[in-house]
Write a protein that holds these residues in place. Structure first.
Motif, mmCIF file in Angstrom:
data_model
loop_
_atom_site.group_PDB
_atom_site.id
_atom_site.type_symbol
_atom_site.label_atom_id
_atom_site.label_comp_id
_atom_site.label_asym_id
_atom_site.label_seq_id
_atom_site.Cartn_x
_atom_site.Cartn_y
_atom_site.Cartn_z
ATOM 1 N N ARG A 44 -6.748 26.679 40.440
ATOM 2 C CA ARG A 44 -7.336 27.442 41.428
ATOM 3 C C ARG A 44 -6.402 27.243 42.637
ATOM 4 O O ARG A 44 -6.353 28.400 43.349
ATOM 5 C CB ARG A 44 -8.571 26.701 41.778
ATOM 6 N N LEU A 73 -14.318 36.696 31.869
ATOM 7 C CA LEU A 73 -15.079 35.407 32.830
ATOM 8 C C LEU A 73 -14.515 35.568 34.347
ATOM 9 O O LEU A 73 -14.897 35.325 35.344
ATOM 10 C CB LEU A 73 -14.921 34.056 32.466
ATOM 11 N N CYS A 74 -12.855 35.710 34.376
ATOM 12 C CA CYS A 74 -12.166 35.358 35.619
ATOM 13 C C CYS A 74 -11.496 36.597 36.179
ATOM 14 O O CYS A 74 -11.097 36.639 37.285
ATOM 15 C CB CYS A 74 -11.145 34.299 35.298
ATOM 16 N N GLN A 170 -14.228 25.962 28.188
ATOM 17 C CA GLN A 170 -14.444 25.119 29.192
ATOM 18 C C GLN A 170 -13.552 25.573 30.611
ATOM 19 O O GLN A 170 -13.906 25.521 31.733
ATOM 20 C CB GLN A 170 -14.392 23.367 29.074
ATOM 21 N N LEU A 173 -14.741 29.034 31.937
ATOM 22 C CA LEU A 173 -15.862 28.879 32.753
ATOM 23 C C LEU A 173 -15.660 28.369 33.997
ATOM 24 O O LEU A 173 -16.293 28.490 35.132
ATOM 25 C CB LEU A 173 -16.693 28.167 31.844
ATOM 26 N N ALA A 176 -14.057 30.407 36.633
ATOM 27 C CA ALA A 176 -15.231 31.328 37.085
ATOM 28 C C ALA A 176 -16.145 30.695 37.823
ATOM 29 O O ALA A 176 -16.942 31.194 38.547
ATOM 30 C CB ALA A 176 -15.594 32.027 36.020
ATOM 31 N N GLY A 177 -16.245 29.469 37.892
ATOM 32 C CA GLY A 177 -17.339 28.631 38.639
ATOM 33 C C GLY A 177 -18.606 28.922 38.100
ATOM 34 O O GLY A 177 -19.692 28.966 38.754
ATOM 35 N N ARG A 178 -18.792 28.970 36.954
ATOM 36 C CA ARG A 178 -19.893 29.237 35.888
ATOM 37 C C ARG A 178 -20.217 28.255 35.077
ATOM 38 O O ARG A 178 -19.465 27.483 34.510
ATOM 39 C CB ARG A 178 -19.651 30.602 34.995
ATOM 40 N N ALA A 179 -21.641 27.743 35.014
ATOM 41 C CA ALA A 179 -22.165 26.593 33.996
ATOM 42 C C ALA A 179 -22.517 27.536 32.785
ATOM 43 O O ALA A 179 -23.181 28.507 33.169
ATOM 44 C CB ALA A 179 -23.170 26.028 34.729
ATOM 45 N N GLU A 180 -22.485 27.005 31.687
ATOM 46 C CA GLU A 180 -23.048 27.566 30.462
ATOM 47 C C GLU A 180 -23.757 26.475 29.647
ATOM 48 O O GLU A 180 -23.164 25.411 28.887
ATOM 49 C CB GLU A 180 -21.892 28.179 29.554
#
Length: 353
Positions: A44, A73-74, A170, A173, A176-180
């Motif tokens: 990042r 995702l990104c 992982q 995600l 992308a700041g996403r939780a799965e």
């Protein structure tokens, strides 16, 4: 057919054990989120504009999955580096503002390490994803993620491949700041697939019906990577002529090879890729090719089917989709008197330069 033969109890012993070990490997990998978080923070900060993947063989199929994840995702365009441009032709591209990811089970192939080193010299932030943190590939990179899959002894990669998929999921995600939440359920889902009698019985029936040497595998979106990996598994363990295609690419020519003498294998999904597969499945059926589907949905009554759990996020489906194909390759090889642990002409670490 002749080949490397072993006793009935010994043939494929290593491959079988490593397939069964995968849910445990995934649980161990998912429990070690710290290194991924650290890599995400570094990436990042660098703010890359695009991603280049450096890989070969099974790991290149994982990289195909990674390219989808990076883009979807990104919003990071993903490309594939051909190591030969560096090792044969001396190319040194300008990769400032990019992220270069080397993916390799062993990390031992000289051309991959040389290419990742060249990417670093060209200004890319470099990351190695490997099962050997002491490997040349890992040493060439600024960042590294250990697959923690443990020693993989069978020549045909199984647990390292699925560990690569999870690590890439992982990573992107995180970026992308996403939780799965589905990630944490992968070991549970994987164990369910490996224990499902419908899968076991379906594989036995597929092996019984499999009387040819030509196979076409296809999937859309993330599953296109699994079509390619499934084809490789069948080629290297069973010595069949297999090809994997994106379902979109299949329609642009290769579908012409399908006829009743060609086994077709299709990966289905409950997400957008699944909807896009429907007309492709109809085209396959109209060709007369026997069809085996792998997935939670989209089969016709009486059609050969290897089921997967329902409700799995499309991003994570490939981790499960490959399991029945690994088992199919193992069973088909053994039925032909072959030992998939020692395919002819192959070594565990392939060194290309």
């Amino acid at each position: 057919m002749t080949g490397h033969e072993g006793g009935a109890a010994e043939a494929g012993r290593l491959m079988r054990a490593e397939i069964a070990e995968q849910p445990e490997v995934w649980a161990r990998l998912l429990a070690r989120s710290g290194p991924v978080a650290e890599a995400v923070e570094r990436i990042r900060a660098a703010q890359p504009r695009f991603v280049t993947f450096i890989a070969r063989g099974t790991s290149d199929h994982a990289a195909t999955y990674g390219r989808y994840a990076a883009d979807v995702l990104c919003g990071l365009p993903g490309g594939s580096w051909s190591p030969s441009t560096t090792t044969l032709y001396g190319a040194r591209p300008d990769l400032r503002g990019s992220l270069a990811i080397g993916v390799s089970q062993s990390g031992g192939s000289p051309d991959l390490a040389a290419s990742l080193a060249a990417a670093r010299e060209g200004g890319a932030l470099t990351l190695a994803i490997t099962n050997d943190p002491a490997s040349a590939l890992a040493q060439a990179a600024e960042l590294q993620l250990d697959l923690a899959a443990g020693p993989e002894l069978a020549v045909a990669a199984t647990k390292s491949f699925t560990a690569e998929l999870i690590t890439l999921a992982q990573l992107f995600l995180g970026l992308a700041g996403r939780a799965e939440p589905g990630l944490e359920r992968l070991p549970e889902w994987g164990s369910a697939v490996l224990r499902d009698p419908r899968v076991t019985d379906g594989i036995a029936a597929a092996v019984e019906r499999f009387d040819g040497d030509r196979v076409v595998l296809t999937g859309r979106g993330y599953a296109s990577a699994i079509a390619s990996e499934g084809a490789l598994k069948l080629m290297e363990t069973c010595y069949v002529s297999a090809a994997g295609f994106s379902a979109a690419d299949l329609l642009h020519g290769p579908i012409a090879v399908l006829d009743p003498a060609v086994q077709a294998l299709a990966f289905t999904s409950e997400g957008p890729a699944g909807a896009a597969m429907r007309p492709v499945l109809e085209r396959i059926r109209s060709s007369g090719a026997p069809l085996l589907t792998v997935g939670a949905a989209q089969r016709m009554e009486g059609e050969a089917w290897l089921p997967l759990p329902a409700g799995v996020p499309e991003l994570l489906e490939p981790v499960l989709q490959i399991l029945p194909i690994q088992l199919l390759a193992l069973s088909l090889a053994r039925s032909r008197g072959l030992d998939p642990d020692v395919p002819r002409g192959l070594l565990k670490v392939t060194e290309t330069r």
